[in-house]
Design a protein around this motif. Structure first.
Motif, PDB file in Angstrom:
ATOM      1  N   ILE A   1       0.835  -1.207   0.000  1.00 19.37           N
ATOM      2  CA  ILE A   1       0.000   0.000   0.000  1.00 19.37           C
ATOM      3  C   ILE A   1       0.867   1.252   0.000  1.00 19.37           C
ATOM      4  CG2 ILE A   1      -1.648   1.342   1.362  1.00 19.37           C
ATOM      5  CD1 ILE A   1      -2.816  -1.338   2.315  1.00 19.37           C
ATOM      6  N   LEU A   2       1.899   1.265   0.823  1.00 22.08           N
ATOM      7  CA  LEU A   2       2.806   2.423   0.862  1.00 22.08           C
ATOM      8  C   LEU A   2       3.497   2.625  -0.477  1.00 22.08           C
ATOM      9  CD1 LEU A   2       4.481   2.163   4.378  1.00 22.08           C
ATOM     10  CD2 LEU A   2       3.156   4.083   3.505  1.00 22.08           C
ATOM     11  N   ALA A   3       3.943   1.527  -1.084  1.00 20.61           N
ATOM     12  CA  ALA A   3       4.638   1.651  -2.363  1.00 20.61           C
ATOM     13  C   ALA A   3       3.731   2.264  -3.423  1.00 20.61           C
ATOM     14  CB  ALA A   3       5.139   0.277  -2.817  1.00 20.61           C
ATOM     15  N   TRP A   4       2.485   1.786  -3.509  1.00 19.88           N
ATOM     16  CA  TRP A   4       1.553   2.328  -4.503  1.00 19.88           C
ATOM     17  C   TRP A   4       1.131   3.757  -4.155  1.00 19.88           C
ATOM     18  CZ3 TRP A   4       0.655   0.627  -9.181  1.00 19.88           C
ATOM     19  CH2 TRP A   4       0.915  -0.708  -9.486  1.00 19.88           C
ATOM     20  N   ALA A   5       0.931   4.042  -2.860  1.00 18.12           N
ATOM     21  CA  ALA A   5       0.541   5.398  -2.470  1.00 18.12           C
ATOM     22  C   ALA A   5       1.631   6.403  -2.809  1.00 18.12           C
ATOM     23  CB  ALA A   5       0.226   5.437  -0.971  1.00 18.12           C
ATOM     24  N   ILE A   6       2.871   6.037  -2.559  1.00 15.60           N
ATOM     25  CA  ILE A   6       3.984   6.923  -2.897  1.00 15.60           C
ATOM     26  C   ILE A   6       4.070   7.120  -4.407  1.00 15.60           C
ATOM     27  CG2 ILE A   6       6.498   7.145  -2.875  1.00 15.60           C
ATOM     28  CD1 ILE A   6       6.460   5.702  -0.146  1.00 15.60           C
ATOM     29  N   GLY A   7       3.897   6.022  -5.151  1.00 11.33           N
ATOM     30  CA  GLY A   7       3.938   6.129  -6.606  1.00 11.33           C
ATOM     31  C   GLY A   7       2.842   7.026  -7.157  1.00 11.33           C
ATOM     32  N   PHE A   8       1.586   6.801  -6.697  1.00 11.26           N
ATOM     33  CA  PHE A   8       0.486   7.653  -7.143  1.00 11.26           C
ATOM     34  C   PHE A   8       0.722   9.113  -6.741  1.00 11.26           C
ATOM     35  CE2 PHE A   8      -2.373   3.760  -7.162  1.00 11.26           C
ATOM     36  CZ  PHE A   8      -2.513   3.759  -8.544  1.00 11.26           C
ATOM     37  N   GLY A   9       1.201   9.318  -5.516  1.00  4.58           N
ATOM     38  CA  GLY A   9       1.416  10.682  -5.044  1.00  4.58           C
ATOM     39  C   GLY A   9       2.451  11.426  -5.865  1.00  4.58           C
ATOM     40  N   LEU A  10       3.542  10.744  -6.196  1.00  7.06           N
ATOM     41  CA  LEU A  10       4.590  11.389  -6.995  1.00  7.06           C
ATOM     42  C   LEU A  10       4.073  11.774  -8.378  1.00  7.06           C
ATOM     43  CD1 LEU A  10       7.673   9.166  -6.062  1.00  7.06           C
ATOM     44  CD2 LEU A  10       7.224  11.528  -5.340  1.00  7.06           C
ATOM     45  N   VAL A  11       3.240  10.914  -8.978  1.00  9.05           N
ATOM     46  CA  VAL A  11       2.685  11.226 -10.293  1.00  9.05           C
ATOM     47  C   VAL A  11       1.668  12.368 -10.204  1.00  9.05           C
ATOM     48  CG1 VAL A  11       1.289  10.324 -12.187  1.00  9.05           C
ATOM     49  CG2 VAL A  11       3.080   8.909 -11.177  1.00  9.05           C
ATOM     50  N   LEU A  12       0.807  12.319  -9.175  1.00 11.55           N
ATOM     51  CA  LEU A  12      -0.245  13.328  -9.047  1.00 11.55           C
ATOM     52  C   LEU A  12       0.295  14.689  -8.613  1.00 11.55           C
ATOM     53  CD1 LEU A  12      -3.115  11.219  -7.419  1.00 11.55           C
ATOM     54  CD2 LEU A  12      -2.929  12.023  -9.780  1.00 11.55           C
ATOM     55  N   ARG A  13       1.539  14.759  -8.193  1.00  8.11           N
ATOM     56  CA  ARG A  13       2.122  16.067  -7.863  1.00  8.11           C
ATOM     57  C   ARG A  13       2.135  16.984  -9.076  1.00  8.11           C
ATOM     58  NH1 ARG A  13       7.597  16.285  -4.618  1.00  8.11           N
ATOM     59  NH2 ARG A  13       7.037  18.476  -4.831  1.00  8.11           N
ATOM     60  N   HIS A  14       2.128  16.402 -10.263  1.00  8.04           N
ATOM     61  CA  HIS A  14       2.164  17.184 -11.494  1.00  8.04           C
ATOM     62  C   HIS A  14       0.767  17.381 -12.077  1.00  8.04           C
ATOM     63  CE1 HIS A  14       6.517  16.683 -11.378  1.00  8.04           C
ATOM     64  NE2 HIS A  14       6.334  15.386 -11.229  1.00  8.04           N
ATOM     65  N   SER A  15      -0.277  17.018 -11.314  1.00  6.27           N
ATOM     66  CA  SER A  15      -1.643  17.177 -11.805  1.00  6.27           C
ATOM     67  C   SER A  15      -2.115  18.611 -11.602  1.00  6.27           C
ATOM     68  CB  SER A  15      -2.573  16.203 -11.081  1.00  6.27           C
ATOM     69  OG  SER A  15      -2.559  16.452  -9.692  1.00  6.27           O
ATOM     70  N   ASN A  16      -3.333  18.902 -12.093  1.00  6.37           N
ATOM     71  CA  ASN A  16      -3.857  20.259 -11.958  1.00  6.37           C
ATOM     72  C   ASN A  16      -4.399  20.500 -10.558  1.00  6.37           C
ATOM     73  OD1 ASN A  16      -6.509  19.136 -11.870  1.00  6.37           O
ATOM     74  ND2 ASN A  16      -6.546  19.057 -14.109  1.00  6.37           N
ATOM     75  N   ASP A  17      -4.775  21.740 -10.282  1.00  6.13           N
ATOM     76  CA  ASP A  17      -5.214  22.120  -8.935  1.00  6.13           C
ATOM     77  C   ASP A  17      -6.515  21.420  -8.541  1.00  6.13           C
ATOM     78  OD1 ASP A  17      -3.033  23.738  -8.724  1.00  6.13           O
ATOM     79  OD2 ASP A  17      -4.081  25.581  -9.315  1.00  6.13           O
ATOM     80  N   THR A  18      -7.368  21.124  -9.513  1.00  8.99           N
ATOM     81  CA  THR A  18      -8.633  20.454  -9.199  1.00  8.99           C
ATOM     82  C   THR A  18      -8.377  19.053  -8.638  1.00  8.99           C
ATOM     83  OG1 THR A  18      -9.728  21.653 -10.990  1.00  8.99           O
ATOM     84  CG2 THR A  18     -10.842  19.697 -10.134  1.00  8.99           C
ATOM     85  N   THR A  19      -7.459  18.323  -9.250  1.00 13.28           N
ATOM     86  CA  THR A  19      -7.116  16.987  -8.763  1.00 13.28           C
ATOM     87  C   THR A  19      -6.507  17.056  -7.373  1.00 13.28           C
ATOM     88  OG1 THR A  19      -6.735  16.228 -11.026  1.00 13.28           O
ATOM     89  CG2 THR A  19      -5.791  14.905  -9.249  1.00 13.28           C
TER      90      THR A  19
END
Length: 421
Positions: A143-161
């Motif tokens: 869970i931590l591995a996937w959460a970190i992965g998703f978080g790193l990718v979503l850091r570049h998402s727009n403000d709405t996300t």
């Protein structure tokens, strides 16, 4: 409910504990039936914990601001130091107060790790587990591995996300707060059913072993852990130690599951005004690798078997056992009895066969009514303790920022009027 919600949670838990003992003593059948309340509470925490970890870690990384720095390194270092110190303490205590066991009969075959390599392999494979399966099986490493992965990718998402992730964070926090308010009822059911079904008569024959196990854990909680924290913060550690034992250790003691206590620890860290980017990661990591109680259990039970079989243990063998126990403890699952299945691996260092070692595991399950409860209380409460201490930096305010004895422990948004449909 309106009068129940604002009350002191610790006081309510103690009341639930007392009534659970009384019910089991006066009406055992009703005490067994009350176990449904305990199962409901623990299962609710277990159900919400994986989602909580996934969302909090992902949201924290997604909304991470440049310039802010999560202090995870010091916290993890404290986890490792405490676990190894616990193993050394258990070795010293076992030499000072040696105990022996009654090993007879053929034990039931159980699935235990074959060696340290297998433990490390399992940890590595858990990191790449399917995310849906990781959540379903409460695999917090995955869970931590996937959460970190998703978080790193979503850091570049727009403000709405990013705003959506923040709203999810707040929503899951509210749900957790409501579930935690059920703790007094859950503890009442757990205590009533445990005493009604098992009692404590079976523990009398293992009084010396229990005294050694629990004595080591008490010394760890009240002497070694405070010393480690003092070396970190250079201030009186006991207000922080007692706060963590009271607010986290009590619930962990009765739930006997570090994983189930993750939501409780998350909420306590929030109340202590700790950095969410830090505790949203260190608390689930601590439920996996901060296993001082498990290290004590593995070491004491192994040396008890060694003493029973008359095997001589020199200094270097004992030191190596401490290292192996500390490493193996990080592979103990965050569920009741998770550390016991690692005893055969440690016992193999002294040439003890698997059949004999599994008898020791069986004895561990007998004394687990108290041993596993004390182990989990130590492990889980120190997750918060070291997260707070590791978050401290010279010149910062003291980590415990709220007078928790007097403060309303839950935010106003959890009041009944605001959660009513």
């Amino acid at each position: 409910m309106k009068s129940f919600l604002p009350g002191s949670l610790v006081t309510q838990i103690i009341v639930g504990l007392v009534f659970g003992v009384l019910l089991a003593a006066v009406w055992p059948e009703a005490g067994q039936a009350a176990g449904l309340l305990g199962d409901f509470f623990v299962d609710a925490l277990k159900a919400v914990a994986p989602i909580l970890v996934l969302i909090l870690v992902c949201a924290a990384i997604t909304n991470h601001k440049k310039g802010s720095q999560a202090r995870m390194g010091p916290v993890v270092s404290l986890y490792v130091l405490a676990t190894f110190s616990a193993a050394l303490l258990a070795v010293a205590a076992s030499f000072m107060f040696p105990v022996t066991l009654q090993l007879t009969g053929t034990p039931e075959v159980m699935n235990a790790p074959g060696g340290l390599g297998e433990v490390m392999r399992n940890i590595l494979l858990k990191m790449v587990d399917n995310p849906v399966n990781a959540i379903a099986q409460a695999n917090y490493i995955g869970i931590l591995a996937w959460a970190i992965g998703f978080g790193l990718v979503l850091r570049h998402s727009n403000d709405t996300t990013k705003a959506f992730m923040s709203d999810l964070d707040k929503a899951i926090t509210k749900i957790v707060g409501v579930i935690i308010r059920l703790a007094p009822i859950g503890i009442f059911g757990i205590v009533a059913s445990t005493i009604a079904e098992t009692g404590f008569g079976a523990l009398v024959g293992y009084a010396n072993l229990l005294a050694l196990l629990i004595g080591c854990m008490v010394v760890m909680a009240l002497v070694v852990n405070p010393l480690i924290v003092f070396l970190r913060i250079r201030q009186n550690p006991y207000p922080l130690v007692f706060t963590c034992l009271r607010e986290s250790g009590i619930t962990a003691f009765f739930m006997r599951s570090s994983a189930a206590n993750i939501p409780v620890n998350m909420e306590l860290c929030r109340r202590m005004n700790l950095d969410e980017e830090t505790y949203s990661v260190t608390i689930p990591i601590g439920a996996t690798i901060n296993m001082a109680g498990a290290a004590i259990t593995i070491t004491v039970m192994t040396l008890a078997a060694v003493n029973t079989m008359g095997i001589e243990v020199d200094f270097f063998s004992a030191l190596f056992l401490s290292i192996i126990s500390a490493i193996a403890a990080t592979g103990a699952s965050g569920v009741a009895g998770g550390s016991l299945l690692l005893i055969p691996m440690a016992a193999s260092l002294f040439g003890i066969d698997n059949a004999t070692a599994m008898q020791v595991v069986g004895i561990g399950f007998i004394v687990g009514v108290l041993q596993d409860s004390a182990e989990t209380g130590l492990n889980s409460s120190s997750d918060v303790l070291f997260t707070a201490a590791g978050s401290y930096k010279q010149g910062d305010p003291y980590p415990r920022k709220l007078p928790l004895e007097d403060a309303d422990p839950y935010p106003q948004e959890l009041q009944l009027e605001e959660i009513r449909p």
